[in-house]
Structure formats: structure tokens, C-alpha cells
Scaffold this active site. Sequence first.
Site, PDB file in Angstrom:
ATOM      1  N   GLY A  47       0.868  -1.176   0.000  1.00 26.45           N
ATOM      2  CA  GLY A  47       0.000   0.000   0.000  1.00 26.45           C
ATOM      3  C   GLY A  47       0.889   1.204   0.000  1.00 26.45           C
ATOM      4  O   GLY A  47       1.789   1.312  -0.828  1.00 26.45           O
ATOM      5  N   GLU A  48       0.682   2.074   0.945  1.00 29.20           N
ATOM      6  CA  GLU A  48       1.507   3.281   1.043  1.00 29.20           C
ATOM      7  C   GLU A  48       2.089   3.318   2.460  1.00 29.20           C
ATOM      8  O   GLU A  48       1.349   3.461   3.438  1.00 29.20           O
ATOM      9  CB  GLU A  48       0.608   4.491   0.768  1.00 29.20           C
ATOM     10  CG  GLU A  48       1.335   5.740   0.406  1.00 29.20           C
ATOM     11  CD  GLU A  48       2.281   5.585  -0.788  1.00 29.20           C
ATOM     12  OE1 GLU A  48       1.881   4.973  -1.803  1.00 29.20           O
ATOM     13  OE2 GLU A  48       3.421   6.063  -0.697  1.00 29.20           O
ATOM     14  N   SER A  49       3.400   3.193   2.546  1.00 32.34           N
ATOM     15  CA  SER A  49       4.019   3.056   3.868  1.00 32.34           C
ATOM     16  C   SER A  49       3.815   4.293   4.742  1.00 32.34           C
ATOM     17  O   SER A  49       3.616   4.157   5.964  1.00 32.34           O
ATOM     18  CB  SER A  49       5.514   2.743   3.731  1.00 32.34           C
ATOM     19  OG  SER A  49       6.149   3.709   2.922  1.00 32.34           O
ATOM     20  N   CYS A  79       6.119  -5.280   0.291  1.00 30.47           N
ATOM     21  CA  CYS A  79       6.213  -3.972  -0.348  1.00 30.47           C
ATOM     22  C   CYS A  79       6.194  -2.830   0.681  1.00 30.47           C
ATOM     23  O   CYS A  79       7.193  -2.607   1.354  1.00 30.47           O
ATOM     24  CB  CYS A  79       5.136  -3.856  -1.411  1.00 30.47           C
ATOM     25  SG  CYS A  79       5.538  -2.661  -2.679  1.00 30.47           S
ATOM     26  N   ARG A 106      13.041   3.360  -1.365  1.00 28.01           N
ATOM     27  CA  ARG A 106      11.608   3.521  -1.660  1.00 28.01           C
ATOM     28  C   ARG A 106      11.380   3.873  -3.116  1.00 28.01           C
ATOM     29  O   ARG A 106      12.188   4.590  -3.700  1.00 28.01           O
ATOM     30  CB  ARG A 106      11.103   4.683  -0.811  1.00 28.01           C
ATOM     31  CG  ARG A 106       9.867   4.358  -0.076  1.00 28.01           C
ATOM     32  CD  ARG A 106       9.335   5.568   0.640  1.00 28.01           C
ATOM     33  NE  ARG A 106       7.922   5.604   0.370  1.00 28.01           N
ATOM     34  CZ  ARG A 106       7.143   6.612   0.661  1.00 28.01           C
ATOM     35  NH1 ARG A 106       7.631   7.691   1.201  1.00 28.01           N
ATOM     36  NH2 ARG A 106       5.863   6.541   0.376  1.00 28.01           N
ATOM     37  N   ILE A 133       4.902  -3.356  -7.747  1.00 31.39           N
ATOM     38  CA  ILE A 133       4.096  -2.141  -7.957  1.00 31.39           C
ATOM     39  C   ILE A 133       4.736  -0.990  -7.186  1.00 31.39           C
ATOM     40  O   ILE A 133       4.713  -0.992  -5.951  1.00 31.39           O
ATOM     41  CB  ILE A 133       2.639  -2.351  -7.482  1.00 31.39           C
ATOM     42  CG1 ILE A 133       1.993  -3.515  -8.238  1.00 31.39           C
ATOM     43  CG2 ILE A 133       1.822  -1.069  -7.694  1.00 31.39           C
ATOM     44  CD1 ILE A 133       0.679  -3.971  -7.658  1.00 31.39           C
ATOM     45  N   ARG A 134       5.299  -0.062  -7.877  1.00 32.45           N
ATOM     46  CA  ARG A 134       6.032   1.065  -7.260  1.00 32.45           C
ATOM     47  C   ARG A 134       6.819   0.569  -6.040  1.00 32.45           C
ATOM     48  O   ARG A 134       6.736   1.083  -4.932  1.00 32.45           O
ATOM     49  CB  ARG A 134       5.067   2.199  -6.887  1.00 32.45           C
ATOM     50  CG  ARG A 134       4.458   2.842  -8.138  1.00 32.45           C
ATOM     51  CD  ARG A 134       3.670   4.119  -7.861  1.00 32.45           C
ATOM     52  NE  ARG A 134       2.696   3.945  -6.797  1.00 32.45           N
ATOM     53  CZ  ARG A 134       2.828   4.438  -5.575  1.00 32.45           C
ATOM     54  NH1 ARG A 134       3.868   5.156  -5.244  1.00 32.45           N
ATOM     55  NH2 ARG A 134       1.895   4.237  -4.676  1.00 32.45           N
ATOM     56  N   HIS A 169       4.679  -8.554  -4.665  1.00 32.75           N
ATOM     57  CA  HIS A 169       3.368  -8.884  -4.074  1.00 32.75           C
ATOM     58  C   HIS A 169       2.992 -10.332  -4.357  1.00 32.75           C
ATOM     59  O   HIS A 169       2.280 -10.589  -5.344  1.00 32.75           O
ATOM     60  CB  HIS A 169       2.287  -7.994  -4.685  1.00 32.75           C
ATOM     61  CG  HIS A 169       2.336  -6.570  -4.261  1.00 32.75           C
ATOM     62  ND1 HIS A 169       1.586  -6.072  -3.228  1.00 32.75           N
ATOM     63  CD2 HIS A 169       3.061  -5.530  -4.725  1.00 32.75           C
ATOM     64  CE1 HIS A 169       1.826  -4.780  -3.078  1.00 32.75           C
ATOM     65  NE2 HIS A 169       2.724  -4.428  -3.981  1.00 32.75           N
ATOM     66  N   GLU A 171       0.790 -11.984  -3.062  1.00 35.92           N
ATOM     67  CA  GLU A 171      -0.665 -12.149  -2.905  1.00 35.92           C
ATOM     68  C   GLU A 171      -1.421 -11.802  -4.187  1.00 35.92           C
ATOM     69  O   GLU A 171      -2.616 -12.003  -4.268  1.00 35.92           O
ATOM     70  CB  GLU A 171      -1.174 -11.314  -1.716  1.00 35.92           C
ATOM     71  CG  GLU A 171      -1.317  -9.823  -1.952  1.00 35.92           C
ATOM     72  CD  GLU A 171       0.002  -9.046  -1.965  1.00 35.92           C
ATOM     73  OE1 GLU A 171       1.074  -9.662  -1.941  1.00 35.92           O
ATOM     74  OE2 GLU A 171      -0.062  -7.807  -2.031  1.00 35.92           O
TER      75      GLU A 171
HETATM   76  N1  GLN Z   1       5.479   2.938  -3.035  1.00 28.91           N
HETATM   77  C1  GLN Z   1       4.864   2.453  -1.837  1.00 28.91           C
HETATM   78  C2  GLN Z   1       5.497   3.069  -0.582  1.00 28.91           C
HETATM   79  O1  GLN Z   1       6.432   3.782  -0.681  1.00 28.91           O
HETATM   80  C3  GLN Z   1       4.940   0.954  -1.759  1.00 28.91           C
HETATM   81  C4  GLN Z   1       4.185   0.360  -2.910  1.00 28.91           C
HETATM   82  C5  GLN Z   1       3.458  -0.909  -2.593  1.00 28.91           C
HETATM   83  O2  GLN Z   1       3.282  -1.297  -1.437  1.00 28.91           O
HETATM   84  N2  GLN Z   1       2.972  -1.550  -3.628  1.00 28.91           N
HETATM   85  O3  GLN Z   1       5.059   2.840   0.477  1.00 28.91           O
END
Ligand code: GLN
Length: 194
Positions: A47-49, A79, A106, A133-134, A169, A171
Site C-alpha cells: 500500500g503506502e508506507s 512492499c 523507496r 508495484i512502485r 506482491h 498475494e
Molecule cells: N510505493 C509504496 C510506498 O512507498 C509501496 C508500494 C506498494 O506497497 N505496492 O510505500
Amino acid sequence: MRIGILALQGAFAEHEKMLSCIGVSSFEIRQRKKLEQSFDGLIIPGGESTVQGKLLRELNLFDPLKEQILSGLPVFGTCAGLLLLAKEIKNDNRVHFAVMNITAVRNAYGRQLGSFYTESEFKNIGKIPMTFIRAPYIESVHGNTEILASVDGKIVAAKEGNMLVTAFHPELNNDLSVHKYFIKMVKEHKGIHI
Ligand code: GLN
């Protein structure tokens, strides 16, 4: 056996599905009162840390979870979950649980390669699908951290004691092997011999 899945934000539902496919029950952790029940392992999803880190603190989940991880609770971070566990994030001055001896970068793949799919070797498992993913990658590991997978010379999975992280990921593909690997860690921690 029951696994708690941090469900504040991000791809938590997909982890629940993976666990149910291998017959392991799980519950979502959204509030502090959820921590009153005992559980045998924790998954921190992608997700987004920064968002997850902020919510963890605001909801008073941060200290009790950190304590449990430090006392040996098996934890699997994917991630953003990897970033939450890292002791150092190269391009972010904010760290979160900071419990695992890895230095992460990151959004390490830049804009062009923001998201990609590959198949690569994972130690003791074999070739598995990997969706990024990113994603971050791990620039270096320290202490007793073991490297489990690398892609193009960049570390993308590692384990240190009770902590497992993947930059990709697992999952999001149908391959259950990394989740099985984590459940094996949980069983070993519980003293169940398999
Ligand atoms: N770019 C996200 C972050 O910096 C991590 C991306 C992800 O969990 N798929 O948290």
C-alpha cells in the site's frame, strides 16, 4: 493457528484469500481492541508506507505491534510492509517499526519501471511469479539477515529471524508458495513440527 492482517490500507484482502486457500484462518487488524485476542503471526500488506505508518500511530497500534514483533511474533511484510519493517530507508528520513536489519530504497524502480512482472528464483522454493508495484528494493542487508531472492542484482526478498519481507506482491498471483513459507515460519515458532 490465526494470522492477524494489518488492514488499515492497501492490499490486505488479497492476503486473506491466499491464507484461506491454504486453510489458515485470519482476521483484520483495524483497531487496538483487535489486539486483545492472541494470534500467531502478522502480515503487513502493500500500500503506502507513509499512510500506514501514520494510521498505525494514530490508532495506537504502533507500540503494541512493535513490542510483539520484537518479542518474536512472526511477521511478513510485502512492499510497503517491507518499508515499515526496515531499520533504514535510503531516500526517506522517516522510519517506522525499524526492526529489521535492511536498508531499503523507496519507489526504487522509478517512473518507467513503476510496475512490472517477472519470474525469478526464491531460495528453497524455486522459480516463482513476482509482481512489483512502485516497489522498494533492499540495497543491503545487515546482521543475520538472509537474502532469499534477487532480481537484476537487486535484493527483493529477505528473512531475519521472525521477519520475512518481499518487495513484490506474492498475494497478487496464484502461487501460494511464499505464504506457505511464512506459515512454516509460524509453525516453527509455535513449535509445531511439520
Ligand atoms: N510505493 C509504496 C510506498 O512507498 C509501496 C508500494 C506498494 O506497497 N505496492 O510505500
